[in-house]
Design a protein around this motif. Sequence first.
Motif, PDB file in Angstrom:
ATOM      1  N   TRP A 102      10.019   4.494   3.678  1.00 38.17           N
ATOM      2  CA  TRP A 102      10.407   3.035   3.624  1.00 38.17           C
ATOM      3  C   TRP A 102      11.807   2.722   3.336  1.00 38.17           C
ATOM      4  O   TRP A 102      12.581   1.952   3.658  1.00 38.17           O
ATOM      5  N   LEU A 103      12.171   3.312   1.964  1.00 40.50           N
ATOM      6  CA  LEU A 103      13.367   3.039   1.429  1.00 40.50           C
ATOM      7  C   LEU A 103      14.588   3.710   2.149  1.00 40.50           C
ATOM      8  O   LEU A 103      15.547   3.038   2.355  1.00 40.50           O
ATOM      9  N   GLN A 111       5.839   9.926  -0.816  1.00 37.30           N
ATOM     10  CA  GLN A 111       6.691  10.136   0.484  1.00 37.30           C
ATOM     11  C   GLN A 111       6.577   8.911   1.300  1.00 37.30           C
ATOM     12  O   GLN A 111       7.840   8.597   2.037  1.00 37.30           O
ATOM     13  N   SER A 112       5.733   8.058   1.247  1.00 34.74           N
ATOM     14  CA  SER A 112       5.741   6.840   2.080  1.00 34.74           C
ATOM     15  C   SER A 112       6.720   6.072   1.572  1.00 34.74           C
ATOM     16  O   SER A 112       7.473   5.372   2.301  1.00 34.74           O
ATOM     17  N   GLN A 131       0.675  -1.335   0.010  1.00 34.99           N
ATOM     18  CA  GLN A 131      -0.001   0.144  -0.064  1.00 34.99           C
ATOM     19  C   GLN A 131       0.811   1.304  -0.116  1.00 34.99           C
ATOM     20  O   GLN A 131       0.576   2.125  -0.715  1.00 34.99           O
ATOM     21  N   ASP A 132       1.959   1.190   0.975  1.00 36.57           N
ATOM     22  CA  ASP A 132       2.718   2.496   0.897  1.00 36.57           C
ATOM     23  C   ASP A 132       3.554   2.954  -0.042  1.00 36.57           C
ATOM     24  O   ASP A 132       3.691   4.030  -0.441  1.00 36.57           O
ATOM     25  N   LYS A 133       4.028   1.801  -0.973  1.00 33.61           N
ATOM     26  CA  LYS A 133       4.734   2.362  -2.106  1.00 33.61           C
ATOM     27  C   LYS A 133       3.920   2.965  -3.083  1.00 33.61           C
ATOM     28  O   LYS A 133       4.803   3.340  -3.891  1.00 33.61           O
ATOM     29  N   LYS A 134       2.638   3.055  -3.138  1.00 29.64           N
ATOM     30  CA  LYS A 134       1.945   3.875  -4.149  1.00 29.64           C
ATOM     31  C   LYS A 134       1.983   5.208  -3.746  1.00 29.64           C
ATOM     32  O   LYS A 134       1.580   6.057  -4.595  1.00 29.64           O
ATOM     33  N   GLU A 147       9.213  15.279  -2.250  1.00 31.68           N
ATOM     34  CA  GLU A 147       8.973  15.008  -3.651  1.00 31.68           C
ATOM     35  C   GLU A 147       9.450  16.119  -4.627  1.00 31.68           C
ATOM     36  O   GLU A 147       9.559  15.873  -5.870  1.00 31.68           O
ATOM     37  N   MET A 148      10.005  17.058  -4.093  1.00 29.66           N
ATOM     38  CA  MET A 148      10.480  18.073  -4.786  1.00 29.66           C
ATOM     39  C   MET A 148      12.112  18.064  -4.889  1.00 29.66           C
ATOM     40  O   MET A 148      12.621  19.153  -5.425  1.00 29.66           O
ATOM     41  N   SER A 149      12.782  17.114  -4.361  1.00 31.28           N
ATOM     42  CA  SER A 149      14.160  17.133  -4.404  1.00 31.28           C
ATOM     43  C   SER A 149      14.774  16.962  -5.819  1.00 31.28           C
ATOM     44  O   SER A 149      13.881  16.371  -6.663  1.00 31.28           O
TER      45      SER A 149
END
Length: 599
Positions: free
Chosen positions: A353-354, A348-349, A342-345, A366-368
């Motif tokens: 995890w990574l 940011q989540s 679920q979170d990989k969708k 997300e703006m990196s």
Amino acid sequence: MMKLTSKPILEMNFTELTQWWEDYKKEQKSWGGILVEPYPELLTTWYAERLIDGTIPASKENIQAAKRHMFNLSRQGTEAFPWVFDEELGHRPIRFIETYCKPPEGEYDTIVLQPWQHFIIGSLFGWINPTTKERLYRQAVEIVGRKNGKTTMQSGLSIYMAGFDGEKGANVYILANAKDQANLLFNKAGEMLKSSPKVLKQFKNKRSAIEHPATFSKIESRASDSRKLDGLNTHFAIFDEINEFRDYKLIEVIKKSRGTRKQPLIMYITTCGYVLDGPLMQYLENAKECLDNIEEDTDERTFYYVAKLDDPKEADDPEMWIKANPNIGLMQFVSLVMDWKQDKKVPQSKADWLTKQFNIMSDISEMSFVDIATINKNNRVIDIETLVGREAVGGYDLGETEDFSSACLEFPLDDGSIFILSHSWIPQARYDRDNNQQRLDEWIQDGYLTVLPGAYVDYEPILEWFKEKSKIYNIRKIAYDRAKALFLNGHLEKHGFVTEQVVQGFVTLGGAVQNFKELMLDGKVVFNNNKMFRWYLNNVKLVEDRNRNWLPKKQGKNRKIDGFAASLNSHVFVIPMLIKPLGKPKVTFISVSDLRNMR
């Protein structure tokens, strides 16, 4: 690891996944991959062998750490390597924790240390000088995913080192970036004591210290924001979540407090994190250098255990998760898999995890501009002498007069890549107030940074830098941001340089930002591993303007991007130089009759 099914784990439903997990645990327990009771012997070497032969999947770094152990075994007790591996001493703290310490929480009544923990603890306490019994390792860097039993190991070792390591007056410090976190971890050690009555009676569990009267030893907490950091005398220190540290202040205090100790030990136990310019990044670089060169005894007295995925793609193969989570056999694996699906969708989540579960350094924004993996692609090194006489475009960015200023030359290369020669300046006053002078000192030593006397950066050193470089390279023009640059620009033109302004807006910079990022994604930005320029890249994020266009900004007030801004100015004019002409077109005239004859 035995392949139990051909169906991808992420495609299994809950029932299938639960059955797979039960089969997996049963298979692992059958040969010792998962221990259900204390093992009577030390498993350090056994674990190293399992990593090397691939029985237990492991990161590249941990396979190298295993090879380092085996290499040291092959030469122990020699003139070149006088240390020997004493399994009894390596096993002693493991037996103590398993026999006398009880977990204060969770579903288990006893502590059973797993093979990977035998590898770490056995290495730290087993490698000794046979004459003096002094330990080989003075520092240890342990990087594992979250929920892998860091607190249990931390608490158990703290208790052992305070009262049972044979050291009188053993001061043990539990350390974190903030006092609240340090106190939380200190309290966890106290809770373990309360759950362990055989050990508790030998200690006095006070509010601010856990004392062991028989040896005049104690356990205390400290943090970067603690009021009192002087007068410490460290026998054992555990830094929790070093990824949150932005500077070396507390680390240096602890290191300097070891002077009177015969065999002090400092452990850094952490997951990865989001501070991309802090001590953790340096420790990761040190680990790579050490483990890539095990026969050269680089960083001989530091132990490294870096549990991580080798590739972000492995996140979709849960059988590889053990690389970053060596305690996976005791974790709620089924729930983890369902959560990941679920979170990989959510970007940011997924990034969280990574970073935290799989220990792949990233930024959750997300703006990196680019992530660590992309920066690492651009590790090519070229001989700078081959650039003598070549065309380049200069660029500079002047920060506030009391802060960072940068200049660069950007060279278009024949293969479509670019080379960036970058230098920066700061005033002495800025250096004096910096919280990470160790990093600045390294950049100064490597020739990337110059500290100027006084309280501000004058334009003259930057002018002289361009003048000196113009004797070596053909500087076509120098690009600049008009803000704060008129004085320097006037002097550049006076000395014969062609200059051109770069308006700091999307029309001018938008295309340059996009092209620069594309070059980085292709590994075509060469900066000869200039660590300061790498830092600048780490600090760049993208922000949207009112027209939904993206422009570069710094991540925070201490995350400078001046070196990147200088190169972006020059890149505006380098892009046309990268576009190779197609040659003169061949024009042929065809008559109407010729066209009819083609039928």
